[in-house]
Design a protein around this motif. Structure first.
Motif, mmCIF file in Angstrom:
data_model
loop_
_atom_site.group_PDB
_atom_site.id
_atom_site.type_symbol
_atom_site.label_atom_id
_atom_site.label_comp_id
_atom_site.label_asym_id
_atom_site.label_seq_id
_atom_site.Cartn_x
_atom_site.Cartn_y
_atom_site.Cartn_z
ATOM 1 N N THR A 126 0.943 -1.272 -0.105
ATOM 2 C CA THR A 126 -0.059 -0.094 -0.007
ATOM 3 C C THR A 126 0.881 1.522 0.100
ATOM 4 O OG1 THR A 126 -1.783 -1.192 1.424
ATOM 5 C CG2 THR A 126 -1.837 0.936 1.190
ATOM 6 N N SER A 127 1.945 1.226 0.854
ATOM 7 C CA SER A 127 2.979 2.216 0.662
ATOM 8 C C SER A 127 3.421 2.641 -0.612
ATOM 9 C CB SER A 127 4.141 2.014 1.833
ATOM 10 O OG SER A 127 4.778 3.113 1.790
ATOM 11 N N PHE A 128 3.909 1.243 -1.285
ATOM 12 C CA PHE A 128 4.140 1.763 -2.652
ATOM 13 C C PHE A 128 3.435 2.331 -3.583
ATOM 14 C CE2 PHE A 128 4.902 -0.290 -6.961
ATOM 15 C CZ PHE A 128 6.292 0.456 -7.277
ATOM 16 N N LEU A 129 2.161 1.821 -3.504
ATOM 17 C CA LEU A 129 1.223 2.223 -4.501
ATOM 18 C C LEU A 129 0.641 3.873 -4.199
ATOM 19 C CD1 LEU A 129 -1.111 1.668 -6.648
ATOM 20 C CD2 LEU A 129 -2.547 0.920 -5.050
ATOM 21 N N MET A 130 0.726 4.173 -2.918
ATOM 22 C CA MET A 130 0.418 5.660 -2.591
ATOM 23 C C MET A 130 1.359 6.585 -2.960
ATOM 24 S SD MET A 130 -1.190 4.819 1.157
ATOM 25 C CE MET A 130 -1.387 6.576 1.633
ATOM 26 N N ARG A 131 2.658 5.843 -2.913
ATOM 27 C CA ARG A 131 3.985 6.780 -3.393
ATOM 28 C C ARG A 131 3.580 7.161 -4.674
ATOM 29 N NH1 ARG A 131 10.128 5.296 -2.108
ATOM 30 N NH2 ARG A 131 9.343 5.860 0.009
#
Length: 388
Positions: free
Chosen positions: A126-131
């Motif tokens: 989720t952190s990767f996608l949000m970034r």
């Protein structure tokens, strides 16, 4: 929060005076209010000028019930598609929209994916996608940036990296690198990604992933055609690759020859400082994939400034994400080009470039395994009668 951390926090609070405790409570209340209203302010600004379809920009929109999370749905009479206030933005299909403020603060601090995920309490994926949702929107907002005045221009090289491409439809276009061989010994300059960067004296900067290896005059035109306004002055080092760009865009070219660093008002020290800060910014990530290198360059240029207030940066980033949205999704990220170059000279023949890379890398490994034989030692008995 662990018991040890809670105990340390309580001990710290007990040592505060009454006025300091009031200041701490006021700061916590402001922070909670900001987190609660960050998403609400976004929704208020989305349709501030009236309802419009994000798919076709039509105003023939009517209400169409509510989504599963309670959000109001709308229906477009022209394109026959339904949408909500978050469709086409970074908040689309978000379970916890108030997490975005904390995550944007993590990006402003330059934290890694794992540290951001730990601070926000989300998964690593989720952190990767949000970034990349945020960076896609910011990159779209900066797509039409024009430079003017005295513009410093130079090249910057990064190692070619295929991280993030190892799925079943991808074949590594070269053999794997082994320990004990430097990057300069792995073939030739094709293993380097050339980033052509330009910076105006007002602080605006544009960095473009141009090509593999050394750039040519045509590569510079492909990367920066129309970026610098006509009548401006280009300041570069002694290379000749910027002459064609200066001639076609009606620019004045000032070249610094040899060891000349400054000539009056002409220099490229501001750009060198940007390159140094960029390398320091990318160093904690331990190698950025070439696929996502344009996003990281945008991140550093637009969100890495230290002279802007944090609240101002949050407001600007939120407005950019609102205006330009994003097309970044779980399935769209792996389908991106592994080498997103702008050079028309290499873009249409990347397979041939990768083939040349493999051949030269094999020759380089052969030289490493079988180094050149040293010259035979000279016999001292032969030279004992030589008169010198």
């Amino acid at each position: 929060m662990s018991n040890l951390v809670c105990h340390d926090f309580q001990e710290m609070v007990w040592k505060l005076s009454i006025s300091e405790c009031r200041l701490l409570l006021d700061a916590l209340q402001r922070r909670l209010a900001a987190d609660a209203h960050f998403y609400d302010k976004f929704l208020e600004g989305r349709f501030a000028e009236g309802l419009a379809c994000p798919h076709c920009c039509s105003t023939g929109v009517v209400r169409n019930g509510h989504a599963a999370n309670g959000a109001q749905r709308y229906f477009c009479k022209d394109c026959r598609k339904s949408f909500t206030a978050t469709t086409g933005t970074i908040f689309a299909r978000t379970v916890s929209p108030n997490t975005w403020r904390d995550y944007l603060l993590c990006m402003l601090d330059g934290l890694s994916l794992r540290k951001s995920a730990k601070r926000c309490g989300i998964a690593l994926s989720t952190s990767f996608l949000m970034r990349h949702r945020v960076l896609d929107a910011v990159r779209k907002a900066r797509a039409g940036l024009k430079l003017h005045g005295i513009v410093e221009i130079d090249e910057l090289f990064f190692d070619l990296s295929f991280k993030g491409n190892h799925h079943r439809n991808f074949t590594l276009p070269r053999e794997t690198h082994h320990r004990g061989s430097l990057s300069s010994q792995r073939g030739n300059s094709l293993h380097k990604v050339c980033v052509i960067s330009a910076r105006a004296r007002n602080g605006d900067a544009v960095l473009t992933v141009s090509n593999l290896g050394n750039a040519s005059k045509a590569d510079v035109v492909d990367a920066f055609d129309g970026v610098v306004q006509a009548g401006s002055t280009l300041c570069s080092d002694g290379t000749l690759i910027y002459e064609k760009l200066a001639h076609e865009d009606h620019l004045t070219l000032e070249r610094l020859y040899g060891k000349e660093r400054v000539r009056g008002i002409f220099h490229i020290q501001n750009l060198n400082s940007l390159h140094s800060s960029l390398r320091g910014f990318l160093r904690p990530f331990r190698g950025v994939s070439t696929k996502y290198l344009p996003n990281y360059l945008t991140w550093h240029v637009s969100m890495g400034g230290s002279g802007v207030d944090v609240d101002e940066q949050l407001r600007r980033t939120r407005s950019e994400c609102l205006a330009y949205g994003t097309s970044c999704g779980v399935r769209a990220l792996p389908d991106r080009a592994p080498v997103p170059i702008t050079s028309t000279r290499q873009k249409d023949c990347l397979d041939e470039v990768f083939k040349t890379m493999r051949i030269k890398a094999a020759l380089s490994r052969r030289k490493l395994k079988h180094p050149k034989r040293q010259a035979p030692a000279i016999d001292k008995e032969v030279l004992k009668d030589v008169p010198f």
